[in-house]
Design an enzyme around this catalytic site. Structure first.
Site, mmCIF file in Angstrom:
data_model
loop_
_atom_site.group_PDB
_atom_site.id
_atom_site.type_symbol
_atom_site.label_atom_id
_atom_site.label_comp_id
_atom_site.label_asym_id
_atom_site.label_seq_id
_atom_site.Cartn_x
_atom_site.Cartn_y
_atom_site.Cartn_z
ATOM 1 N N TRP A 1 1.671 -7.288 4.851
ATOM 2 C CA TRP A 1 2.190 -6.609 3.860
ATOM 3 C C TRP A 1 3.517 -7.179 3.481
ATOM 4 C CZ3 TRP A 1 6.349 -2.445 4.665
ATOM 5 C CH2 TRP A 1 6.168 -1.487 3.663
ATOM 6 N N ASP B 1 4.839 -3.601 14.223
ATOM 7 C CA ASP B 1 5.137 -2.497 13.245
ATOM 8 C C ASP B 1 3.713 -1.860 13.053
ATOM 9 O OD1 ASP B 1 5.920 -1.219 10.987
ATOM 10 O OD2 ASP B 1 5.111 -2.758 9.585
ATOM 11 N N LYS C 1 1.173 8.006 6.947
ATOM 12 C CA LYS C 1 -0.336 8.052 6.632
ATOM 13 C C LYS C 1 -0.802 9.027 7.518
ATOM 14 C CE LYS C 1 1.156 4.123 4.627
ATOM 15 N NZ LYS C 1 0.634 3.452 3.639
HETATM 16 N N1 PMP Z 1 4.327 -1.109 7.535
HETATM 17 C C1 PMP Z 1 3.067 -1.277 7.203
HETATM 18 C C2 PMP Z 1 2.167 -2.289 7.660
HETATM 19 C C3 PMP Z 1 2.713 -0.637 5.876
HETATM 20 O O1 PMP Z 1 1.513 -0.678 5.407
HETATM 21 C C4 PMP Z 1 3.407 0.423 5.445
HETATM 22 C C5 PMP Z 1 3.252 1.374 4.135
HETATM 23 N N2 PMP Z 1 2.452 0.662 3.398
HETATM 24 C C6 PMP Z 1 4.694 0.513 6.059
HETATM 25 C C7 PMP Z 1 5.198 -0.244 7.025
HETATM 26 C C8 PMP Z 1 5.625 1.444 5.600
HETATM 27 O O2 PMP Z 1 5.769 2.487 5.687
HETATM 28 P P1 PMP Z 1 6.539 4.053 4.868
HETATM 29 O O3 PMP Z 1 5.532 4.059 3.741
HETATM 30 O O4 PMP Z 1 6.647 4.859 5.882
HETATM 31 O O5 PMP Z 1 7.865 3.244 4.454
#
Ligand code: PMP
Length: 398
Positions: free
Chosen positions: A130, A211, A246
């Site tokens: 990401w 994460d 999510k």
């Molecule tokens: N880590 C990963 C792997 C994600 O996919 C995301 C959200 N796309 C996040 C962290 C961040 O999460 P948040 O939207 O709660 O900030």
């Protein structure tokens, strides 16, 4: 004075959303951003969340600042979910957990902490990952490198290369890992592979930073936390950032958590203090509304059960969409192999389409996915899956 300021080109994924909304194509399909949409293409409000919202609204209460670490019930919710209620490390007070502004906030606070207390550490992220992982760690002045992870040519993991890479890292280097539902590839390690990775981490004295943003969307709540719990069993120091965006469908409320597993209660207390101080320096304390929702849903036994089944409902719908997409593509293009679609977990599928094919999908069919070929399978439903499969088949044929 500000002429020397660089223009910001915008975030590629968020920018794709704007492009999608501006597209007049009536058949357009949004498979860009990592958001779960239900069978009629809408973002759900979970029933368990509706109950929590009613409790919060009646009576409407004053809004004091929360503690720097957030609500105790929010912190407990993170701990129980990630480590399991009965975890010995929890009973021995060895885990410092703060509630954070989404998973992003957890990564930021964790990275700031690492920069301050482990200034020599470099951070290694999977290739690919990401993109905000890189931005957040580099933004804290941490040198970021990448480790081999995914082979586009074979749609499989580069597991041996990854292990070889970890074996060459230095003590206290940080390795950023995705315990489940890898973003963007959807390809996860098996439990046996996790065991090997964690052995190397232990032997090289690396710092694992896990994460987890999709717990419950892979196998189940507990299996998705396998790597986390195994690391704790092995007495590894461990950072965990988690997101409820999510799995509670609470994207805009910005709810998540950061946990640091320490060898002793004394060390956990020191770390907890410094995490609080890090928060104080950045934003003082997290917002309260989402924290209350998390607290109510996760700590009420019945609501928690309801929540788990609602998450599994989302998980199962995504799995069904994977099967349908795969079978339509196999019928259209029998010579190509689409097994990768059902081998991958969570919201995403890494389709292996070239940037040109992704662009063609967008301009000719109004099907939007990220230019690295990541598709959000959770944007598919019974009404659009055939259309998307046909569009993909057309660009793959060309
Ligand atoms: N880590 C990963 C792997 C994600 O996919 C995301 C959200 N796309 C996040 C962290 C961040 O999460 P948040 O939207 O709660 O900030």
């Amino acid at each position: 004075m500000f002429k020397r300021i660089d223009y910001y080109a915008g975030d590629p994924i968020l920018g794709l959303m704007d492009k999608f909304f501006a597209d007049p194509n009536p058949n357009k399909v949004n498979l860009g951003i990592g958001i779960y949409y239900d069978e009629v293409g809408e973002m759900p409000v979970l029933d368990c969340v509706k109950v929590a919202e009613q409790r919060i609204a009646d009576p409407i209460a004053p809004r004091p600042y929360l503690p720097m670490a957030g609500l105790p019930g929010h912190r407990k919710a993170c701990q129980d979910l990630l480590f399991g209620k009965e975890a010995q490390a929890l009973q021995e007070n060895c885990i410092a957990t703060i509630a954070t502004i989404g998973g992003s906030g957890a990564l930021k606070v964790g990275a700031e902490f690492i920069h301050e207390w482990f200034p020599q550490s470099k951070c290694y992220v999977s290739d690919p990952t990401w993109s905000n992982h890189i931005a957040i760690f580099a933004g804290c002045d941490i040198e970021v490198g990448s480790y081999p992870y995914y082979d586009n040519a074979t749609s499989s993991l580069k597991f041996d290369e990854m292990i070889d890479f970890f074996e060459k890292l230095n003590k206290y280097d940080v390795v950023l890992l995705h315990p489940c539902c890898h973003n963007p590839t959807g390809m996860d390690l098996t439990q046996a592979q996790w065991d090997t990775v964690l052995d190397v981490i232990k032997q090289r004295e690396l710092i694992p930073f896990m994460d987890i943003a999709y717990q419950g969307f892979g196998q189940d709540m507990d299996s998705d936390a396998y790597a986390i719990r195994k690391a704790v069993d092995m007495n590894l120091p461990l950072f965990v950032s988690n997101s409820f965006s999510k799995n509670l469908s609470l994207y805009g409320e910005r709810v998540g958590g950061l946990s640091v597993v320490c060898p002793s209660a004394d060390e956990a207390e020191r770390v907890f203090g410094q995490l609080n101080f890090t928060v104080r320096r950045i934003y003082t304390s997290p917002p309260s509304h989402g924290g209350h929702v998390v607290d109510i849903v996760m700590n009420d036994e019945l609501l928690n059960q309801q929540w788990v089944s609602e998450v599994y409902g989302m998980r199962d719908r995504i799995k069904t969409m994977r099967l349908t997409l795969k079978s339509v593509l196999e019928t259209k293009l029998p010579k190509l192999n689409f097994d990768y679609i059902t081998r991958q977990n969570g919201m995403f599928s890494f389709t292996g389409l070239t940037p040109q094919q992704v662009e063609q999908l967008q301009s000719e069919f109004g099907v939007y996915m990220v230019s690295n070929s990541r598709m959000c399978v959770a944007g598919l439903n019974d009404s659009n899956v055939d259309y998307v499969a046909n569009a993909m088949a057309e660009v793959l044929k060309a």
